[in-house]
Design a protein around this motif. Sequence first.
Motif, short mmCIF file in Angstrom:
data_model
loop_
_atom_site.label_atom_id
_atom_site.label_comp_id
_atom_site.label_asym_id
_atom_site.label_seq_id
_atom_site.Cartn_x
_atom_site.Cartn_y
_atom_site.Cartn_z
N SER A 191 -7.49 -3.86 1.34
CA SER A 191 -6.86 -4.61 0.71
C SER A 191 -5.17 -4.34 0.88
O SER A 191 -4.98 -3.23 1.18
N ASN A 250 -2.00 -3.97 -1.20
CA ASN A 250 -1.61 -3.98 -2.43
C ASN A 250 -0.04 -4.21 -2.43
O ASN A 250 0.68 -3.47 -2.11
N SER A 270 -2.98 -7.75 -5.39
CA SER A 270 -3.61 -7.07 -4.36
C SER A 270 -4.33 -8.35 -3.50
O SER A 270 -4.82 -9.44 -4.07
N ASN A 275 0.88 -1.31 0.07
CA ASN A 275 -0.01 0.04 0.15
C ASN A 275 0.69 1.36 0.10
O ASN A 275 0.48 2.23 0.70
C1 NAG Z 1 -5.40 -1.38 -4.18
O1 NAG Z 1 -5.52 -1.74 -5.43
C2 NAG Z 1 -6.74 -1.32 -5.99
C3 NAG Z 1 -6.78 -1.98 -7.60
O2 NAG Z 1 -5.82 -1.45 -8.03
C4 NAG Z 1 -7.17 0.13 -5.70
O3 NAG Z 1 -8.52 0.14 -6.18
C5 NAG Z 1 -7.00 0.35 -4.24
O4 NAG Z 1 -7.23 1.64 -4.23
C6 NAG Z 1 -5.44 0.35 -3.67
N1 NAG Z 1 -5.66 0.27 -2.40
C7 NAG Z 1 -4.72 0.87 -1.56
C8 NAG Z 1 -4.77 1.16 -0.36
O5 NAG Z 1 -3.51 1.44 -2.28
#
Ligand code: NAG
Length: 574
Positions: free
Chosen positions: A240, A242, A252, A185
């Motif tokens: 999530s 990432n 993810s 993240n």
């Molecule tokens: C993680 O990835 C998803 C899909 O690319 C995105 O929608 C989401 O904002 C991301 N979350 C973070 C915490 O970066």
Amino acid sequence: MAKKLLPLLAMGTIAAATTASPCAIINDLYTESGETSVAGSVAYACLMSMPFESNAAVTWITEYSKYLQFQSDLEMLAKPPSSYLSNKVDLLGGLESIQSRASRGGYTSQYQFDADVSDLISSANDGHLYFDELCSLSAFSFYSSLSLSAISSNGIAMPEIYVTADAGMPSQGYNTNVSPVHSINGVGVVSAIEAQSNYQNFQDPDARFNNMVLNLLVDGQGNDLYGLFSRDTVWRGIESYNVTFVNGSSISYPVMAELMASLDSVSFGDANDLYNGHSPTLYPTPVIRESHNIIAGYYPDIPGLEDVAILTVPTFETDGYDNSAEEFVAIAEYFVQNASQIDGKKKIVIDLQNNGGGVVLSGYGLYSIFFPNETLFSSTRFRSHEAIDFMGTIFNSGNSTVQEIGYNSGLSGLVDAVKPDQSSFEDWQNVFGPYNIGGIPSSALFAEFDFATTDLSDDPVNTDGRGGVLNATTSPFAPEDIVILLDGRCSSTCTIFADHMVSKGVKTVAVGGRPISGPMQALGGIKGSEVQLLSTIDNAAQEAMYLLNSSISGNPILSSDNISRFYGQPHPAN
Ligand SMILES: *[C@@H]1O[C@H](CO)[C@@H](O)[C@H](O)[C@H]1NC(C)=O
Ligand SMILES: *[C@@H]1O[C@H](CO)[C@@H](O)[C@H](O)[C@H]1NC(C)=O
Ligand SMILES: *[C@@H]1O[C@H](CO)[C@@H](O)[C@H](O)[C@H]1NC(C)=O
Ligand SMILES: *[C@@H]1O[C@H](CO)[C@@H](O)[C@H](O)[C@H]1NC(C)=O
Ligand SMILES: *[C@@H]1O[C@H](CO)[C@@H](O)[C@H](O)[C@H]1NC(C)=O
Ligand SMILES: *[C@@H]1O[C@H](CO)[C@@H](O)[C@H](O)[C@H]1NC(C)=O
Ligand SMILES: *[C@@H]1O[C@H](CO)[C@@H](O)[C@H](O)[C@H]1NC(C)=O
Ligand SMILES: *[C@H]1O[C@@H](CO)[C@H](O)[C@@H](O)[C@@H]1NC(C)=O
């Protein structure tokens, strides 16, 4: 009386879900398809829809604070020495803030309140101070399928962090382009792990780090336990993880919630299941093992290590099974005697990785196998506050029946305490003090055990010529031929054992920890030697009050002013 220091295994208890709408979704999923796993955000919404009763919460904090004053390092946690590697925390002050927020309507859900209490208490990073009964936190366990491993290419090079499935591939002969993790993240992977580790029950950050990543084999019983990186009972607002790899690709991992609550008879095994029935799976075949794998001996078949024996001791929790304390030490003694006297082993490794403690006497017992018939040093202090003074004064008021009741109440130090050299104290005031120890109003140092009166037949310890089944008179290995293997998570009885061994010249090696150079604490868990359940404190206070009450019509043990103060006890000292 067996004194027991709890290991770090607490499983949640059961709570029923409410029927508000996000919870209804979960309930329907479960009843229709048996699904016990939902998106973390849905579980969070369910928890946030729980009702909150501010009056009950305010009273609960007042009552809980009375018990928390028994925590022996309150002042030091609030004002730690500069060498302390964790965050300071004012527990009583923190409870007051939560209480005042509750009283002015600052919470809408029981879950928010429970999460604040849990995070506050967990910030002490003390494996002897935890809740396993905050109802809303027992309903779900948040997790993702992301498991992280820290891998050093040669055991000495700075480790890199891999997704566990990737980490295993090279060792299984796959020649794939696996890449270490760069960030999660958007935060550098090591910082991300450290941030998530703040609520782990270890005082040392390297120990906490080791608890977050999967270290193959480190549970000491040959099982690979999931690292706790993405597991929590509190929702951290992360939907999530990432993961971005060093090679630029990313994956993810959604955060899910596992339903822990029993909607019918869903039952979850506890950590004891790990002990039962089978040999350690990822370890070689042991030469000898205790039937629940709480101790096992190995002879490595690695060239160059022909004269080395290895004893794995994943726990000192020996009182869960019949005779297991005896079997534990008997096997240890048989193994080390045999290894040194018959099988020609010259050196021994004692593997204490992930040992969270257990029965103190089993720690002493194991120590006494390596260094027989020593006089043991046991010492501790309690925090000297008014409630404990009332209790000690009552229990020591000169009536032997009363004294016996005090002794049986289970709070050690209150009655018949002896000094670490096993000599007697003059009176209660000498025990109580208070003595200023690093800013904490404390009792005198007293021995955890009066060995003259401790029954060692069920918990054998070879001390002062008494050993139960332990009868050796010479050390099986010289101190310089013994090394203790640790990963920082050693806690409680484990630290008492290791400390005794080190005092004889035994060396320790600590592995893992944050990928930074520099030393790491080998004993990174709680070093406190007493753990008291809230119910033990309550029981002792009730016994004292009963005895006080029966003295009132004749010769009251306390002044009338103090009697009324004690009726409000235990309560926070000001
Ligand atoms: C993680 O990835 C998803 C899909 O690319 C995105 O929608 C989401 O904002 C991301 N979350 C973070 C915490 O970066
Ligand atoms: C990059 O690393 C990840 C994680 O090991 C792996 O799954 C992926 O296949 C790699 N991508 C390339 C192009 O090598
Ligand atoms: C103990 O010694 C005997 C006799 O040498 C040997 O057969 C046995 O394997 C040894 N056992 C252990 C647990 O060391
Ligand atoms: C000692 O205390 C017990 C319990 O309160 C009481 O029953 C007994 O009479 C007391 N004995 C003496 C000698 O005061
Ligand atoms: C063990 O220690 C006690 C007390 O120091 C001593 O009296 C006894 O003789 C010793 N026993 C052995 C077998 O060394
Ligand atoms: C210790 O006890 C064992 C078994 O009870 C016995 O075989 C052994 O000879 C004893 N050793 C000593 C040094 O007394
Ligand atoms: C002691 O007396 C007080 C005041 O009468 C009462 O509230 C309390 O319940 C009594 N406690 C016990 C354990 O007898
Ligand atoms: C309670 O009363 C005070 C004076 O009011 C005394 O100084 C304390 O010693 C006493 N405490 C106990 C435990 O008896």
